[in-house]
Design an enzyme around this catalytic site. Structure first.
Site, PDB file in Angstrom:
ATOM      1  N   LYS A   7       0.717  -1.396   0.047  1.00 13.75           N
ATOM      2  CA  LYS A   7      -0.006  -0.041   0.047  1.00 13.75           C
ATOM      3  C   LYS A   7       0.897   1.114   0.069  1.00 13.75           C
ATOM      4  CE  LYS A   7      -3.156  -2.708   2.929  1.00 13.75           C
ATOM      5  NZ  LYS A   7      -3.320  -3.127   4.284  1.00 13.75           N
ATOM      6  N   GLU A  61      -8.089 -11.916   4.574  1.00 16.27           N
ATOM      7  CA  GLU A  61      -7.214 -11.995   5.633  1.00 16.27           C
ATOM      8  C   GLU A  61      -7.449 -11.056   6.903  1.00 16.27           C
ATOM      9  OE1 GLU A  61      -2.796 -11.508   5.597  1.00 16.27           O
ATOM     10  OE2 GLU A  61      -2.851  -9.564   4.432  1.00 16.27           O
ATOM     11  N   ASN A 120      -5.442  -9.161  10.099  1.00 12.50           N
ATOM     12  CA  ASN A 120      -4.272  -8.618  10.609  1.00 12.50           C
ATOM     13  C   ASN A 120      -4.451  -8.432  11.946  1.00 12.50           C
ATOM     14  OD1 ASN A 120      -2.667  -8.797   8.068  1.00 12.50           O
ATOM     15  ND2 ASN A 120      -3.228  -6.742   7.572  1.00 12.50           N
ATOM     16  N   ARG A 148      -3.079  -7.122  14.641  1.00 10.75           N
ATOM     17  CA  ARG A 148      -2.027  -5.802  15.047  1.00 10.75           C
ATOM     18  C   ARG A 148      -2.572  -4.570  14.661  1.00 10.75           C
ATOM     19  NH1 ARG A 148      -0.269  -4.461  10.263  1.00 10.75           N
ATOM     20  NH2 ARG A 148       0.385  -6.277   8.574  1.00 10.75           N
TER      21      ARG A 148
HETATM   22  P1  ADP Z   1      -0.342 -10.211   1.839  1.00 10.60           P
HETATM   23  O1  ADP Z   1      -0.574 -10.921   2.992  1.00 10.60           O
HETATM   24  O2  ADP Z   1       0.860 -10.909   1.174  1.00 10.60           O
HETATM   25  O3  ADP Z   1      -0.411  -8.893   1.729  1.00 10.60           O
HETATM   26  P2  ADP Z   1      -3.104 -10.616   0.932  1.00 10.60           P
HETATM   27  O4  ADP Z   1      -3.829 -11.716   0.804  1.00 10.60           O
HETATM   28  O5  ADP Z   1      -3.678  -9.736   1.907  1.00 10.60           O
HETATM   29  O6  ADP Z   1      -1.626 -10.869   0.981  1.00 10.60           O
HETATM   30  O7  ADP Z   1      -3.375  -9.721  -0.416  1.00 10.60           O
HETATM   31  C1  ADP Z   1      -2.674  -8.690  -0.969  1.00 10.60           C
HETATM   32  C2  ADP Z   1      -3.085  -8.042  -2.136  1.00 10.60           C
HETATM   33  O8  ADP Z   1      -3.058  -9.015  -3.194  1.00 10.60           O
HETATM   34  C3  ADP Z   1      -4.489  -7.494  -2.109  1.00 10.60           C
HETATM   35  O9  ADP Z   1      -4.664  -6.228  -1.350  1.00 10.60           O
HETATM   36  C4  ADP Z   1      -4.861  -7.553  -3.398  1.00 10.60           C
HETATM   37  O10 ADP Z   1      -4.391  -6.579  -4.023  1.00 10.60           O
HETATM   38  C5  ADP Z   1      -4.264  -8.814  -4.020  1.00 10.60           C
HETATM   39  N1  ADP Z   1      -5.205 -10.096  -4.127  1.00 10.60           N
HETATM   40  C6  ADP Z   1      -5.154 -10.993  -2.865  1.00 10.60           C
HETATM   41  N2  ADP Z   1      -5.934 -11.902  -3.366  1.00 10.60           N
HETATM   42  C7  ADP Z   1      -6.578 -11.556  -4.410  1.00 10.60           C
HETATM   43  C8  ADP Z   1      -7.551 -12.260  -5.113  1.00 10.60           C
HETATM   44  N3  ADP Z   1      -7.927 -13.350  -4.912  1.00 10.60           N
HETATM   45  N4  ADP Z   1      -7.714 -11.768  -6.392  1.00 10.60           N
HETATM   46  C9  ADP Z   1      -7.079 -10.409  -6.872  1.00 10.60           C
HETATM   47  N5  ADP Z   1      -6.194  -9.839  -6.323  1.00 10.60           N
HETATM   48  C10 ADP Z   1      -6.025 -10.500  -4.647  1.00 10.60           C
END
Ligand code: ADP
Length: 446
Positions: A237, A287, A289, A291
């Site tokens: 981000k 997911e 978090n 924290r």
């Molecule tokens: P991490 O813990 O590695 O940051 P996340 O599951 O939070 O992984 O996903 C991070 C980013 O990846 C999300 O904010 C989104 O931009 C992209 N993303 C995750 N899952 C998907 C999905 N099923 N389809 C499209 N983009 C995804």
């Protein structure tokens, strides 16, 4: 209340926690590596203890050294901040076993949410909508093909232990499923020592919208609305806003209520964030978090609630100082992550800062560990300042953000400030129409 809080973090995060401690009149100790001996949080700390050399493994992740620092300074609580040990369930357990209070959720919640496969199973049981995908971990390519037959393409192969966008690979069609499957496993093994993966439908143009929740030990659970975090590069981000320009008041209320209800069902304690992808009016949990988040100040700006103060109070057994009906969302807030990175290549740019001037004036908050003469060390992540701007509404906030960015000076190291200055004028930001692919595929591709 606690006698003394040990802060096991660095940079602007350590400073954020230190500021809360000072405002609550709680003495605190900051642990630091040799590379951070001259850092702002160490300079402002009541007490500090050097716990090791620059490498995080030998300092900020060095549990025996951290426990020794707590013992010699007489601390009775530990605040892990963001990153480092903040989502390490073993650390939370060890801290408690040494008679100290871990300022965070209970170890079993950290553990369950730290494994994304288990997190999705737990989330579904708590009533949260999921991205369609495999019901659990997928161990063989044959099983992956079976899931694909059900879910369809494109598919995303994701690491169970994933974080920071690592261990994620897209399979556009059946032709590259095997390749994505083995590449994700290899990357996950290298990054996390765990090659467990699962599959999810790869959503086309979703937005990343997350809900802040907070719960005390007396059964009170409250949601503090959402944060829109779709401006991402490599799943990291860069710019966040609250409220999301995409949601109606009704949708906000609905997803907030769903998240708070799930938090209650989980029996969760402390602050947490439920992350969702949002597409065509639907939310899909990805997911949680367990924290504080880097972007927590925008929630503080629109609710007037100090999340770190509440975290500390909750850990000390106190009830939340507000209920859901006391929470109102006022105005609009945006955070820009200012990184010591080249604004076009995103290569890290550690080095000495000879001139630093933080933006100021109405509605501006800067959380930064910078000062003139400070050398940004090369060993840690590149975030050097968070600029948080508040306005009566989104247009007011964007105008204020632009003038604040124009006031901000960090020299001579390149930073992402020029990127943010270009961003505030971009159509996709001005009209709020962006999604998680916009930054990379539209804005940076131009
Ligand atoms: P991490 O813990 O590695 O940051 P996340 O599951 O939070 O992984 O996903 C991070 C980013 O990846 C999300 O904010 C989104 O931009 C992209 N993303 C995750 N899952 C998907 C999905 N099923 N389809 C499209 N983009 C995804």
């Amino acid at each position: 209340m606690f006698k003394k809080i040990l802060i096991t973090n660095r940079g602007d995060v350590a400073l954020r926690v230190l500021r809360a401690c000072k405002e609550m009149n709680i003495p605190s100790v900051i642990v630091h590596s040799t590379a951070d001996a001259d850092s702002m949080p160490v300079r402002l700390a009541d007490e500090s203890v050097c716990i090791g050399p620059p490498s995080s493994a030998e300092s900020y992740l060095n549990i025996p050294a951290i426990l020794s620092a707590a013992a010699i300074t007489g601390a009775d609580a530990v605040h892990p901040g963001v990153g480092f040990l903040s989502e390490n369930a073993d650390f939370a357990e060890i801290v408690a076993a040494h008679g100290l209070t871990f300022i965070g959720p209970e170890p079993h919640h950290i553990r369950a949410m730290g494994d994304k496969v288990e997190a999705k199973i737990t989330a579904e049981a708590a009533g949260l909508p999921l991205v369609p995908g495999s019901p659990g971990a997928v161990h063989t390519i044959d099983d992956a093909r079976k899931v694909a037959a059900d879910v369809g393409y494109p598919l995303l192969v994701k690491a169970a232990s994933g974080g920071g966008g690592r261990g994620m690979k897209v399979a556009e069609t059946a032709d590259n499923l095997a390749e994505a499957f083995s590449a994700a496993r290899a990357e996950a093994k290298a990054a996390f020592g765990d090659d467990t993966v699962y599959l999810e439908r790869y959503l086309g143009l979703p937005r990343h919208i997350e809900v802040q929740v907070i719960a005390d030990a007396h059964g009170n659970v409250v949601h503090l609305g959402e944060r829109e975090c779709s401006i991402q590069r490599r799943h990291q981000k860069l710019f966040e806003e609250a409220p999301s320009p995409a949601l109606t008041a009704d949708e906000r209320h609905k997803i907030g209520t769903v998240a708070a209800e799930a938090t209650r069902k989980l029996g969760y304690l402390g602050v947490g964030t439920m992350e969702f992808l949002y597409e065509n009016g639907e939310f899909f949990f990805i997911e949680m978090n367990t924290r504080l988040q880097v972007e927590h100040p925008i929630t503080e700006a629109i609710t007037g609630i100090d999340l770190v103060r509440e975290q500390i109070r909750i850990a000390a057994g106190k009830p939340l100082s507000f209920s859901q009906k006391d929470v109102t969302f006022t105005g609009h807030a945006i955070e820009c992550r200012i990184n010591a990175e080249h604004p076009e290549t995103f290569m890290p740019t550690p080095g000495k800062v000879t001139a630093f001037h933080a933006a100021g004036g109405p509605g501006v908050r800067v959380d930064s560990c910078l000062y003139s003469g400070y050398s940004v060390p090369p060993y840690y992540d590149s975030l050097i300042a968070k600029l948080i701007v508040y306005g009566d509404d989104r247009d007011h906030c964007l105008a204020r953000l632009k003038r604040a960015l124009q006031e901000f000076v960090v020299e001579p190291i390149p930073t992402t400030l020029p990127l943010h200055l270009r961003l505030v004028d971009a159509d996709g930001i001005k009209d709020g129409s962006y999604n998680i692919r916009w930054l990379e595929e539209v804005f940076l591709a131009d």
